[in-house]
Design an enzyme around this catalytic site. Structure first.
Site, mmCIF file in Angstrom:
data_model
loop_
_atom_site.group_PDB
_atom_site.id
_atom_site.type_symbol
_atom_site.label_atom_id
_atom_site.label_comp_id
_atom_site.label_asym_id
_atom_site.label_seq_id
_atom_site.Cartn_x
_atom_site.Cartn_y
_atom_site.Cartn_z
ATOM 1 N N SER A 71 1.187 -0.660 -0.009
ATOM 2 C CA SER A 71 -0.505 0.279 0.224
ATOM 3 C C SER A 71 0.992 0.952 -0.067
ATOM 4 C CB SER A 71 -0.404 -0.089 1.289
ATOM 5 O OG SER A 71 -1.620 1.337 1.417
ATOM 6 N N TYR A 103 -1.540 -0.921 10.754
ATOM 7 C CA TYR A 103 -1.927 -0.971 9.045
ATOM 8 C C TYR A 103 -0.355 -0.581 8.384
ATOM 9 C CZ TYR A 103 -4.011 -1.247 3.529
ATOM 10 O OH TYR A 103 -4.013 -1.601 2.845
HETATM 11 P P1 NAD Z 1 -11.075 -6.667 0.360
HETATM 12 O O1 NAD Z 1 -11.707 -6.244 1.985
HETATM 13 O O2 NAD Z 1 -12.051 -6.436 -0.339
HETATM 14 O O3 NAD Z 1 -10.773 -8.147 0.304
HETATM 15 C C1 NAD Z 1 -9.772 -8.975 1.780
HETATM 16 C C2 NAD Z 1 -9.664 -10.200 1.242
HETATM 17 O O4 NAD Z 1 -8.664 -11.158 2.376
HETATM 18 C C3 NAD Z 1 -10.727 -11.358 0.656
HETATM 19 O O5 NAD Z 1 -10.657 -12.260 0.762
HETATM 20 C C4 NAD Z 1 -11.146 -11.790 2.472
HETATM 21 O O6 NAD Z 1 -11.222 -13.234 2.701
HETATM 22 C C5 NAD Z 1 -9.641 -12.152 3.036
HETATM 23 N N1 NAD Z 1 -9.168 -11.990 4.608
HETATM 24 C C6 NAD Z 1 -9.053 -11.226 5.512
HETATM 25 N N2 NAD Z 1 -9.067 -11.488 6.151
HETATM 26 C C7 NAD Z 1 -8.230 -12.690 6.179
HETATM 27 C C8 NAD Z 1 -7.668 -14.318 7.092
HETATM 28 N N3 NAD Z 1 -8.255 -14.071 8.655
HETATM 29 N N4 NAD Z 1 -7.563 -15.334 6.229
HETATM 30 C C9 NAD Z 1 -7.861 -15.133 5.229
HETATM 31 N N5 NAD Z 1 -8.117 -14.339 4.385
HETATM 32 C C10 NAD Z 1 -8.623 -13.493 4.681
HETATM 33 O O7 NAD Z 1 -10.342 -5.865 -0.112
HETATM 34 P P2 NAD Z 1 -9.469 -4.603 -0.915
HETATM 35 O O8 NAD Z 1 -9.233 -3.846 -0.748
HETATM 36 O O9 NAD Z 1 -9.359 -5.864 -1.769
HETATM 37 O O10 NAD Z 1 -7.634 -5.658 0.143
HETATM 38 C C11 NAD Z 1 -7.013 -6.089 -0.905
HETATM 39 C C12 NAD Z 1 -5.369 -5.767 -0.543
HETATM 40 O O11 NAD Z 1 -4.943 -4.245 -0.946
HETATM 41 C C13 NAD Z 1 -5.140 -5.589 0.284
HETATM 42 O O12 NAD Z 1 -3.771 -6.377 1.459
HETATM 43 C C14 NAD Z 1 -5.072 -4.647 1.156
HETATM 44 O O13 NAD Z 1 -4.423 -3.967 2.079
HETATM 45 C C15 NAD Z 1 -4.569 -3.443 0.017
HETATM 46 N N6 NAD Z 1 -4.770 -2.646 0.167
HETATM 47 C C16 NAD Z 1 -5.624 -1.856 -0.824
HETATM 48 C C17 NAD Z 1 -6.437 -0.328 -1.140
HETATM 49 C C18 NAD Z 1 -7.474 0.408 -0.744
HETATM 50 O O14 NAD Z 1 -7.930 1.177 -0.950
HETATM 51 N N7 NAD Z 1 -8.697 -1.200 -1.268
HETATM 52 C C19 NAD Z 1 -5.079 -0.095 -0.293
HETATM 53 C C20 NAD Z 1 -4.083 -0.045 -0.624
HETATM 54 C C21 NAD Z 1 -3.919 -1.914 -0.380
#
Ligand code: NAD
Length: 262
Positions: A144, A157
């Site tokens: 991120s 985070y």
């Molecule tokens: P999301 O909440 O849509 O998806 C999260 C996923 O992680 C889901 O499939 C969930 O089942 C899985 N997960 C969560 N806890 C778990 C556990 N204990 N065991 C197994 N699986 C687990 O999130 P997203 O926004 O798509 O984020 C995906 C990645 O991208 C993350 O690492 C997040 O930090 C990163 N990210 C997101 C953004 C954003 O703006 N959305 C920005 C920067 C980084």
């Protein structure tokens, strides 16, 4: 179109958000997919059905709670046995929690460390020996911009994402003379359930409707004034699997609408 034909790809956290779109993109490029995430048996079956209808081959669903490293060891060992090795490993699963350090629940800190950081250490250490035997691999860690800069309210985070960027660089260097690369992608705001929760909190706190809260959130730091899309992140993940990027090693590649350029 079939750049990843025959390659096996595990995308953690691919039941939702960015991971789901990355998994679709890799499947479209010909990869044999292993999906993963928190899902009921019915949800996992529905997801696999959808992939099968779209791409003609049925993915495998790996059920594993990333807070428990014994489960991660078992999952990757089973996948190594099933496929010989993983070719592409996308460490994407992550959670978010926003609050000042004094209110930050220690149990959430521990879960965040386990899911956002330690899980990648465990998947990589477990996947690498078989990958090294094949002498080809792509490891992509979804970090991120919070892995590149600090922000109040996001101690857990930020700590985990900085750690993930550090892990990425060190693993990349250990593998620098091989055909296995390890890189991180650092997205800015992407509209997913993880971000919608932050919009909901903002809307409630400030008495805003969803649109106003969304604009306020983006305006907090993204100069483009719009979300990065999940599809753009997925294209970058695929790009990092292609021969053109075989000497891209240990980068933390921001895709953030200009945030880290400020
Ligand atoms: P999301 O909440 O849509 O998806 C999260 C996923 O992680 C889901 O499939 C969930 O089942 C899985 N997960 C969560 N806890 C778990 C556990 N204990 N065991 C197994 N699986 C687990 O999130 P997203 O926004 O798509 O984020 C995906 C990645 O991208 C993350 O690492 C997040 O930090 C990163 N990210 C997101 C953004 C954003 O703006 N959305 C920005 C920067 C980084």
């Amino acid at each position: 179109m079939n750049e990843l034909n025959g390659r096996v790809a595990l995308v953690t956290g691919s039941t939702s958000g960015i991971g789901l779109v990355i998994a679709n993109r890799l499947a479209q490029a010909g990869a044999r997919l292993v999906l993963h995430g928190l899902a009921s048996e019915e949800q996992a079956t529905d997801l696999c059905d959808t992939f099968e209808r779209s791409y003609g081959s049925r993915p495998h669903f790996a059920d594993c709670d990333l807070r428990d490293y014994a489960q991660i060891e078992q999952m990757v060992a089973e996948l190594n046995q099933r496929y010989g090795a993983l070719d592409v490993l996308v460490n994407n699963a992550g959670i978010q929690h926003v609050s000042p350090i004094t209110d930050f629940p220690p149990e959430v800190w521990n879960d965040m460390m386990a899911i956002n950081l330690s899980a990648s250490f465990h998947t990589i250490r477990m996947a690498l020996p078989a990958m090294q035997e094949r002498d080809w691999g792509r490891i992509i860690n979804i970090a991120s911009i919070s892995g590149l800069r600090g922000r109040g309210g996001k101690v857990g985070y930020n700590a985990t994402k900085h750690g993930l960027v550090g892990l990425t660089k060190s693993v990349a260097l250990e593998l620098a003379s091989t055909a296995i690369t390890c890189n991180a992608i650092c997205p800015g705001w992407v509209h997913t359930p993880l971000v919608q929760k932050q919009i909901d909190v903002l809307a409630q706190r400030e008495g805003l409707d969803n649109d106003a809260a969304t604009q306020r959130l983006i305006g907090l730091r993204q100069p483009s004034g719009r979300f990065v899309t999940k599809e753009q992140i997925a294209e970058l993940a695929l790009f990092l699997c292609l021969p053109a990027t075989s000497e891209v090693r240990g980068v933390a590649w921001a895709m953030d609408g200009g945030t880290t350029a400020q």
